[in-house]
Design a protein around this motif. Structure first.
Motif, short mmCIF file in Angstrom:
data_model
loop_
_atom_site.label_atom_id
_atom_site.label_comp_id
_atom_site.label_asym_id
_atom_site.label_seq_id
_atom_site.Cartn_x
_atom_site.Cartn_y
_atom_site.Cartn_z
N SER A 73 -2.91 -3.59 -3.25
CA SER A 73 -3.12 -3.70 -1.80
C SER A 73 -4.50 -3.22 -1.38
O SER A 73 -4.95 -2.14 -1.77
N GLY A 131 -7.97 -8.72 0.09
CA GLY A 131 -6.93 -8.87 1.10
C GLY A 131 -6.29 -10.25 1.09
O GLY A 131 -6.14 -10.87 0.03
N TRP A 138 0.80 -1.22 0.00
CA TRP A 138 0.00 0.00 0.00
C TRP A 138 0.83 1.27 0.00
O TRP A 138 0.32 2.35 -0.25
N ASN A 139 2.13 1.18 0.32
CA ASN A 139 2.83 2.44 0.66
C ASN A 139 3.15 3.31 -0.55
O ASN A 139 3.17 4.54 -0.43
N THR A 149 -4.23 -15.32 -0.99
CA THR A 149 -3.99 -16.75 -0.72
C THR A 149 -4.57 -17.61 -1.84
O THR A 149 -3.93 -18.55 -2.32
P1 NAD Z 1 2.38 -6.83 3.33
O1 NAD Z 1 3.43 -7.87 3.19
O2 NAD Z 1 1.52 -6.87 4.54
O3 NAD Z 1 1.36 -6.89 2.09
C1 NAD Z 1 1.80 -6.86 0.74
C2 NAD Z 1 0.79 -7.56 -0.13
O4 NAD Z 1 0.67 -8.92 0.28
C3 NAD Z 1 -0.63 -6.96 -0.07
O5 NAD Z 1 -1.17 -6.95 -1.38
C4 NAD Z 1 -1.38 -7.93 0.82
O6 NAD Z 1 -2.74 -8.04 0.51
C5 NAD Z 1 -0.68 -9.26 0.58
N1 NAD Z 1 -0.69 -10.12 1.76
C6 NAD Z 1 -0.67 -9.73 3.07
N2 NAD Z 1 -0.66 -10.81 3.88
C7 NAD Z 1 -0.67 -11.90 3.07
C8 NAD Z 1 -0.66 -13.31 3.32
N3 NAD Z 1 -0.63 -13.80 4.55
N4 NAD Z 1 -0.66 -14.13 2.26
C9 NAD Z 1 -0.67 -13.66 1.00
N5 NAD Z 1 -0.67 -12.33 0.70
C10 NAD Z 1 -0.69 -11.46 1.72
O7 NAD Z 1 3.13 -5.44 3.17
P2 NAD Z 1 2.53 -3.98 3.28
O8 NAD Z 1 2.16 -3.70 4.71
O9 NAD Z 1 1.51 -3.75 2.24
O10 NAD Z 1 3.82 -3.11 2.90
C11 NAD Z 1 4.80 -2.78 3.82
C12 NAD Z 1 6.01 -3.68 3.69
O11 NAD Z 1 6.43 -3.75 2.35
C13 NAD Z 1 7.21 -3.17 4.47
O12 NAD Z 1 7.87 -4.25 5.08
C14 NAD Z 1 8.09 -2.55 3.39
O13 NAD Z 1 9.45 -2.47 3.70
C15 NAD Z 1 7.82 -3.47 2.25
N6 NAD Z 1 8.09 -2.79 0.98
C16 NAD Z 1 9.15 -3.18 0.25
C17 NAD Z 1 9.45 -2.50 -0.94
C18 NAD Z 1 10.63 -2.88 -1.80
O14 NAD Z 1 10.72 -2.38 -2.90
N7 NAD Z 1 11.53 -3.73 -1.34
C19 NAD Z 1 8.65 -1.46 -1.36
C20 NAD Z 1 7.56 -1.11 -0.58
C21 NAD Z 1 7.28 -1.78 0.59
#
Ligand code: NAD
Length: 467
Positions: A151, A180, A125-126, A185
């Motif tokens: 997201s 979500g 989402w960020n 999943t």
């Molecule tokens: P998140 O891992 O909670 O979610 C990311 C995506 O995964 C979302 O679309 C969400 O719906 C899905 N998701 C969440 N839980 C899941 C599960 N159990 N099984 C399958 N899919 C699932 O991350 P977030 O809160 O959206 O973003 C923040 C994180 O992302 C931070 O750790 C940040 O550092 C990282 N991030 C990394 C980069 C990069 O380029 N490396 C860029 C932005 C954010």
């Protein structure tokens, strides 16, 4: 700040057929022609240009984020990346000549980039526009069909992308799954040819486990704690301003945000003072009233950040307001290195500053912890920056700045170890979504029997000489 409605969720039962639909398009060769790929990139560029204001409105509603930050970090950077890729994709897609050793002659060798097939892109989402459009740019340029899961925590942006982006692309090769964890999943149960995931390290593990079921290759763009090492000889004013900016851009909710600072007692207090002064310059005396400081994405994350401050020696800031999801830019000096503030990714405007006795101690501190996504070094001494970069590891980083290594198209972006695997941006992204197929072409006019049995003594002797 407005609060947006939750998004409609994709019907789970419809997911397998949608993925099959994409696979059919790939099988039929829809996505291969270079003209098709260029048309999709044009579509991404037009979508972002024609809907710039709507995209920025959506991000403002989802994140309470300053509009210029939405433009800079999401829309404009996605447009320039897509334009850069559009310009070079023909060249990258061409077979690349490879040299042959003498014993492989006569013949010729080529590396032929071919599409992988159906790519799944899961986004956080960020930066909810950039982290959808840039991976899609790479995947479509390489000739793949794309299944996208934006997201659910940026619902206005997710919904805009799901409703409008398909109109700009060939819908035979594009599907969006909104929702979500349950949707994610269910999607992950399907078989893909590549999974590109951006999100937390914890969910990265879930994604990799699901991918292992089908032996699907993954790119994992994850998070972590990105350190900043400030040497005694650094230009402290510049360092303070650039650290202050990196920590509060998008309210610190940036994967490559400086997580914590390591500095010696000689410069630590001056640095803390100057970072605080930079924040006052940015946001005035009352940061809560500033339109230039973003808000925390939701109540859960706000509470998580407030909890991180519990019992910590706060030196600057520390005020918060849950109803406005506001957290004042905050500095904590010398927190307990085993506290959650120093073991978990912060992902908010809190900056721990830790005292070290030397650069070697700073390097050891970094190397004692998981390899970060970014590492920042502030020093005027090239030898010292060389030493810091040469004796640590990170996905990427900057010398004398923060965040900015994300944007140059020719800098491959990604993590290392628990901060991720794989690279994208520019040609690195094209290659990530391609199968770089090695093809050797041999003439048939001559076919010396040397390789083939029976392996006579003469043949064996000749082969040993040649190989
Ligand atoms: P998140 O891992 O909670 O979610 C990311 C995506 O995964 C979302 O679309 C969400 O719906 C899905 N998701 C969440 N839980 C899941 C599960 N159990 N099984 C399958 N899919 C699932 O991350 P977030 O809160 O959206 O973003 C923040 C994180 O992302 C931070 O750790 C940040 O550092 C990282 N991030 C990394 C980069 C990069 O380029 N490396 C860029 C932005 C954010």
């Amino acid at each position: 700040m407005t609060t947006t409605e939750p998004i409609p969720t994709t019907d789970l039962a419809a997911i397998p057929a949608e993925v099959d639909r994409l696979r059919v398009a790939v099988r039929q060769g829809v996505t291969r022609p270079i003209e098709w790929r260029e048309a999709q990139l044009d579509g991404i560029i037009r979508f972002a240009k024609e809907h710039t204001d709507a995209l920025i409105d959506a991000m403002e509603a989802d994140l309470g984020r300053p509009r210029i930050e939405g433009w800079l970090a999401d829309v404009s950077s996605a447009i320039t990346e897509a334009e850069y890729v559009r310009k070079h994709v023909r060249k990258w897609a061409k077979p690349r000549r490879a040299k042959l050793p003498l014993n492989a002659l006569p013949g010729s060798a080529r590396i032929v980039p071919e599409p992988l097939g159906v790519a799944l892109i899961i986004s956080p989402w960020n930066y909810p526009v950039n982290l959808v459009l840039e991976p899609m740019t790479a995947a479509l340029a390489a000739g793949n069909a794309v299944a996208l899961k934006p997201s659910e925590l940026a619902p206005a942006t997710s919904s805009l992308i799901a409703r409008v982006l398909p109109r700009y692309l060939d819908e035979r090769a594009f599907a969006v799954f909104e929702g979500g964890v349950d949707v994610s999943t269910a999607v992950l149960k399907e078989q893909f040819d590549h999974i590109f995931f951006t999100g937390s390290t914890a969910v990265g593990r879930v994604v990799m486990r699901a991918a292992a079921e089908h032996l699907t290759p993954v790119t994992l763009e994850l998070g972590g704690k990105s350190p900043v090492i400030v040497a005694d000889d650094a230009d402290l004013d510049v360092a303070a301003t650039r650290i202050a900016w990196g920590k509060t851009f998008n309210a610190g909710q940036t994967c490559i945000a400086p997580d914590y600072v390591l500095a010696s007692a000689k410069v630590r207090d001056q640095l803390v003072e100057r970072i605080a002064a930079a924040w006052t310059t940015f946001f005035g005396d009352d940061a809560a009233a500033s339109p230039d400081l973003g808000r925390i994405v939701n109540g859960r994350h706000h509470q998580r950040l407030v909890d991180l401050l519990d019992g910590q020696p706060v030196a600057v800031g520390g005020s918060h307001d849950a109803s406005a999801r506001f957290l004042e830019p905050t500095i904590v000096v010398d927190p307990d290195p085993t506290s959650p503030l120093m073991t978990d990714e912060i992902f908010g405007p809190i900056l721990p500053v830790l005292t070290v006795e030397s650069i070697d101690e700073a390097i050891n501190f970094v190397n004692d912890r998981p390899k970060p996504l970014a590492l920042y070094a502030f020093t005027s001494d090239d030898e010292l920056s060389g030493k810091i970069m040469g004796s640590t590891s990170s996905g990427g980083g900057c010398i004398n700045h923060t965040l900015l290594h994300f944007t140059p198209h020719e800098l491959p972006f990604g993590g290392v170890g628990p901060s991720g695997m794989g690279r994208y941006h520019g040609q690195a992204g094209f290659d990530t979504f391609s199968n770089l197929r090695g093809i050797l072409r041999k003439p048939t006019a001559i076919d010396p029997p040397l390789l083939y049995p029976p392996y006579t003594d003469r043949k064996v002797a000749a082969l040993k000489k040649l190989t």
